[in-house]
Design a protein around this motif. Structure first.
Motif, PDB file in Angstrom:
ATOM      1  N   GLU A   1       0.719  -1.079  -0.013  1.00 36.50           N
ATOM      2  CA  GLU A   1       0.101   0.060  -0.033  1.00 36.50           C
ATOM      3  C   GLU A   1       0.857   1.219   0.091  1.00 36.50           C
ATOM      4  O   GLU A   1       0.679   2.355  -0.741  1.00 36.50           O
ATOM      5  CB  GLU A   1      -0.952  -0.207   1.171  1.00 36.50           C
ATOM      6  CG  GLU A   1      -1.943  -1.009   1.282  1.00 36.50           C
ATOM      7  CD  GLU A   1      -2.667  -1.328   2.466  1.00 36.50           C
ATOM      8  OE1 GLU A   1      -2.266  -0.411   3.614  1.00 36.50           O
ATOM      9  OE2 GLU A   1      -3.466  -1.997   2.686  1.00 36.50           O
ATOM     10  N   ALA A   2       1.902   1.147   0.925  1.00 36.20           N
ATOM     11  CA  ALA A   2       2.840   2.245   0.821  1.00 36.20           C
ATOM     12  C   ALA A   2       3.593   2.650  -0.534  1.00 36.20           C
ATOM     13  O   ALA A   2       3.637   3.922  -0.787  1.00 36.20           O
ATOM     14  CB  ALA A   2       3.783   2.108   1.752  1.00 36.20           C
ATOM     15  N   VAL A   3       3.956   1.567  -1.219  1.00 41.49           N
ATOM     16  CA  VAL A   3       4.507   1.776  -2.280  1.00 41.49           C
ATOM     17  C   VAL A   3       3.499   2.390  -3.365  1.00 41.49           C
ATOM     18  O   VAL A   3       4.057   3.370  -4.199  1.00 41.49           O
ATOM     19  CB  VAL A   3       5.131   0.355  -2.966  1.00 41.49           C
ATOM     20  CG1 VAL A   3       5.443   0.431  -4.637  1.00 41.49           C
ATOM     21  CG2 VAL A   3       6.286  -0.224  -2.065  1.00 41.49           C
ATOM     22  N   GLY A   4       2.192   1.877  -3.489  1.00 43.71           N
ATOM     23  CA  GLY A   4       1.109   2.312  -4.276  1.00 43.71           C
ATOM     24  C   GLY A   4       0.840   3.710  -4.201  1.00 43.71           C
ATOM     25  O   GLY A   4       0.418   4.557  -5.129  1.00 43.71           O
ATOM     26  N   ALA A   5       1.072   4.211  -2.831  1.00 40.35           N
ATOM     27  CA  ALA A   5       0.948   5.552  -2.439  1.00 40.35           C
ATOM     28  C   ALA A   5       2.067   6.692  -2.375  1.00 40.35           C
ATOM     29  O   ALA A   5       1.951   7.715  -2.275  1.00 40.35           O
ATOM     30  CB  ALA A   5       0.014   5.687  -1.071  1.00 40.35           C
ATOM     31  N   ALA A   6       3.168   6.017  -2.817  1.00 41.47           N
ATOM     32  CA  ALA A   6       4.284   6.795  -2.792  1.00 41.47           C
ATOM     33  C   ALA A   6       4.692   7.417  -1.678  1.00 41.47           C
ATOM     34  O   ALA A   6       5.230   8.391  -1.560  1.00 41.47           O
ATOM     35  CB  ALA A   6       4.446   7.687  -3.926  1.00 41.47           C
ATOM     36  N   GLN A   7       4.579   6.546  -0.382  1.00 45.36           N
ATOM     37  CA  GLN A   7       4.717   6.659   0.771  1.00 45.36           C
ATOM     38  C   GLN A   7       6.251   6.629   1.267  1.00 45.36           C
ATOM     39  O   GLN A   7       6.364   5.388   1.808  1.00 45.36           O
ATOM     40  CB  GLN A   7       3.600   6.429   1.883  1.00 45.36           C
ATOM     41  CG  GLN A   7       2.397   7.354   1.703  1.00 45.36           C
ATOM     42  CD  GLN A   7       1.112   6.502   2.311  1.00 45.36           C
ATOM     43  OE1 GLN A   7       1.180   5.333   2.599  1.00 45.36           O
ATOM     44  NE2 GLN A   7       0.273   7.372   2.642  1.00 45.36           N
TER      45      GLN A   7
END
Length: 241
Positions: A137-143
């Motif tokens: 999820e973090a990768v997908g949101a560029a976090q």
């Protein structure tokens, strides 16, 4: 990414620091040290940046003494250095130092993942799987900063599984020394590759494949130096051999 880091990214690194609250004033030096450490590790203050003590004092609402004491501790940790007649600057990332810390991590974490793959509790497998989902999820949101915290937690889950606190302590010290380097190379592409590497480690553990788990962990850690050398070719002002 937090608003303070976003502000720092926009040009004023001192905005990554916050004014100390009442509860933090019980240990001024410790609170200032942690705030500066976080700002350095997350690259609000880039390698090579000069630090303005007065600006730190004004931003955090403290006197010069706790700032000087905090910088002394950060110098001992290798994050800053005092330059005669010039002041204090953030130390550049040094590849030779990185290689030493990765050597320590590889020696201990490869053996850790062997032990985990040999006998891993269902609860630990579940924790790793949940962590991986949050990484995705973090990768997908560029976090980037969220991913970094999840990355640390992923490795800690395995270290906790083997229940050897001294090993975890040594790994944590070496890992902390690598945090800035990890942040420097944390491009969206690198985050995606790191997620894939973590997935291979998890798959090997779940399959009880000890050698595959060891190879996956070894390869994962080796990528840090390889990526850092590529970065150093582009930004020699931030990374030294």
């Amino acid at each position: 990414m937090s608003s303070s880091n976003e502000a720092a990214d926009q040009g004023d690194p001192y905005l990554a620091l916050h004014k100390l609250q009442g509860g933090e004033r019980g240990n001024l030096t410790g609170a200032v040290e942690q705030a500066l450490r976080d700002a350095i590790v997350t690259l609000a203050f880039e390698p090579g940046a000069m630090l303005d003590k007065q600006a730190i004092c004004e931003r955090m609402g403290v006197s010069r003494f706790p700032v000087s004491a905090a910088l002394t501790k950060l110098a001992a940790a290798g994050l800053v250095e005092v330059l005669p007649q010039r002041g204090t600057r953030v130390r550049p990332v040094v590849i030779h130092d990185i290689r030493q810390h990765l050597f320590i991590r590889s020696a201990l974490e490869v053996e850790t993942v062997r032990s985990v793959a040999l006998a891993c509790r269902a609860a630990t497998l579940d924790a790793l799987a949940q962590n991986l989902e949050k990484q995705r999820e973090a990768v997908g949101a560029a976090q980037r900063h969220t991913f970094h915290r999840l990355d640390l937690a992923f490795h800690e889950i395995m270290l906790d599984e083997i229940a050897l606190p001294r090993v975890k302590e040594i790994v944590t010290v070496s890992r902390s020394a690598l945090d800035r380097a990890r942040q420097l190379i944390a491009t969206p592409e690198r985050l995606t590759r790191t997620l894939d590497e973590h997935q291979r480690i998890y798959d090997a553990i779940r399959g009880r494949d000890i050698e595959a788990a060891a190879r996956a962990m070894h390869g994962h850690l080796d990528q840090v130096v390889a990526e850092l050398r590529r970065f150093a070719a582009e930004r020699p002002d931030l990374v030294e051999e």
